[in-house]
Design a protein around this motif. Structure first.
Motif, mmCIF file in Angstrom:
data_model
loop_
_atom_site.group_PDB
_atom_site.id
_atom_site.type_symbol
_atom_site.label_atom_id
_atom_site.label_comp_id
_atom_site.label_asym_id
_atom_site.label_seq_id
_atom_site.Cartn_x
_atom_site.Cartn_y
_atom_site.Cartn_z
ATOM 1 N N ASP A 14 -100.197 56.903 14.084
ATOM 2 C CA ASP A 14 -99.570 56.244 15.360
ATOM 3 C C ASP A 14 -98.146 55.846 15.309
ATOM 4 N N ARG A 15 -97.598 55.544 16.139
ATOM 5 C CA ARG A 15 -96.224 55.351 16.216
ATOM 6 C C ARG A 15 -96.147 53.674 16.381
ATOM 7 N N ILE A 16 -94.957 53.274 15.759
ATOM 8 C CA ILE A 16 -94.599 51.915 15.857
ATOM 9 C C ILE A 16 -93.102 51.652 15.996
ATOM 10 N N ASN A 17 -92.573 50.848 16.568
ATOM 11 C CA ASN A 17 -91.127 50.493 16.601
ATOM 12 C C ASN A 17 -91.063 49.476 15.367
ATOM 13 N N LEU A 18 -90.092 49.744 14.647
ATOM 14 C CA LEU A 18 -89.749 48.712 13.702
ATOM 15 C C LEU A 18 -88.305 48.359 13.457
ATOM 16 N N ARG A 19 -88.031 47.069 13.576
ATOM 17 C CA ARG A 19 -86.375 46.537 13.754
ATOM 18 C C ARG A 19 -86.254 46.070 12.201
ATOM 19 N N LEU A 20 -85.173 46.701 11.689
ATOM 20 C CA LEU A 20 -84.873 46.178 10.353
ATOM 21 C C LEU A 20 -83.275 46.205 10.366
ATOM 22 N N ALA A 21 -82.574 45.188 9.695
ATOM 23 C CA ALA A 21 -81.115 45.154 9.497
ATOM 24 C C ALA A 21 -80.711 46.600 9.016
ATOM 25 N N ALA A 22 -79.246 46.616 9.491
ATOM 26 C CA ALA A 22 -78.701 47.972 9.000
ATOM 27 C C ALA A 22 -78.674 48.160 7.375
ATOM 28 N N PHE A 25 -81.859 49.624 6.283
ATOM 29 C CA PHE A 25 -81.791 50.991 6.426
ATOM 30 C C PHE A 25 -80.993 51.478 5.320
ATOM 31 N N ALA A 26 -79.674 51.047 4.892
ATOM 32 C CA ALA A 26 -78.920 51.726 4.066
ATOM 33 C C ALA A 26 -79.572 51.726 2.756
ATOM 34 N N GLU A 27 -80.197 50.599 2.415
ATOM 35 C CA GLU A 27 -80.764 50.603 0.968
ATOM 36 C C GLU A 27 -81.933 51.635 1.001
ATOM 37 N N ILE A 28 -82.623 51.618 2.021
ATOM 38 C CA ILE A 28 -83.859 52.828 2.140
ATOM 39 C C ILE A 28 -83.322 54.273 2.059
ATOM 40 N N ASP A 29 -82.260 54.327 2.815
ATOM 41 C CA ASP A 29 -81.595 55.665 2.605
ATOM 42 C C ASP A 29 -81.187 56.010 1.385
ATOM 43 N N ARG A 41 -86.873 58.925 5.652
ATOM 44 C CA ARG A 41 -87.056 57.452 5.798
ATOM 45 C C ARG A 41 -88.476 57.178 6.206
ATOM 46 N N ASN A 42 -89.373 57.900 7.048
ATOM 47 C CA ASN A 42 -90.666 57.402 7.521
ATOM 48 C C ASN A 42 -91.557 57.797 6.341
ATOM 49 N N THR A 43 -91.333 58.782 5.362
ATOM 50 C CA THR A 43 -92.361 58.801 4.262
ATOM 51 C C THR A 43 -91.939 57.711 3.235
ATOM 52 N N TRP A 44 -90.829 57.387 3.247
ATOM 53 C CA TRP A 44 -90.545 56.247 2.175
ATOM 54 C C TRP A 44 -91.171 55.038 2.504
ATOM 55 N N ILE A 45 -90.998 54.626 3.996
ATOM 56 C CA ILE A 45 -91.573 53.430 4.568
ATOM 57 C C ILE A 45 -93.037 53.541 4.401
#
Length: 70
Positions: A14-22, A25-29, A41-45
């Motif tokens: 299922d899909r969700i909307n996820l709000r994170l600080a920029a 996202f930079a750290e995840i990337d 990014r999706n796989t990592w999260i």
């Protein structure tokens, strides 16, 4: 609503909307880029969520069916 009707509406993905600080996202990337191969990014999260759930104490209220519905 009985459990049979609940189960019939559960989707395997299922899909969700996820709000994170920029900066998050930079750290995840950066973490994705540091891994071998192409990790999205999706796989990592999704992996991070699974790791967190594995560490949480499990109770009857946190059964897989219960978590799927939030």
């Amino acid at each position: 609503m009985d459990s049979d009707s609940k189960t019939s509406t559960v989707r395997s993905l299922d899909r969700i909307n996820l709000r994170l600080a920029a900066d998050t996202f930079a750290e995840i990337d950066a973490a994705c880029a540091a891994r071998p191969g192409n990790v999205s990014r999706n796989t990592w999260i999704a992996e991070a969520v699974q790791e967190k759930l594995a560490r949480e104490p499990r109770t009857a209220a946190q059964s897989p069916e219960r978590r799927a519905h939030g």
